[in-house]
Design an enzyme around this catalytic site. Sequence first.
Site: not given
Length: 72
Positions: A8-10, A35, A41
Site C-alpha cells: 500500500w501507498c507509499p 493498491d 500515484d
Amino acid sequence: MLDLRGLWCPQPVLRAKTALRGLPVGGALVLECTDPLTEIDVPHFARQTGHRLAAQERREGGLFVFRIVKAA
C-alpha cells in the site's frame, strides 16, 4: 518487473524509485500493483521525476500494471 501486489501507498512508488536507479536510461520497469491509489500515484511519480509512463492498464481482479521507461 516488480510484483508489488499487497503493498500500500507509499511502498509501490518507493520501490519503483529504488528499482529505477539500477536501470540504464531507456530501460523499462513493469509494476504490478493491487493498491487502487497507484492509478494516481504512479503517473504522478513519473511526471515529477521525468520518466515516461509508457503504459497503464487495469486488469481483472484489481491488478494495475504500469510500464515506466527511465529518462536521463
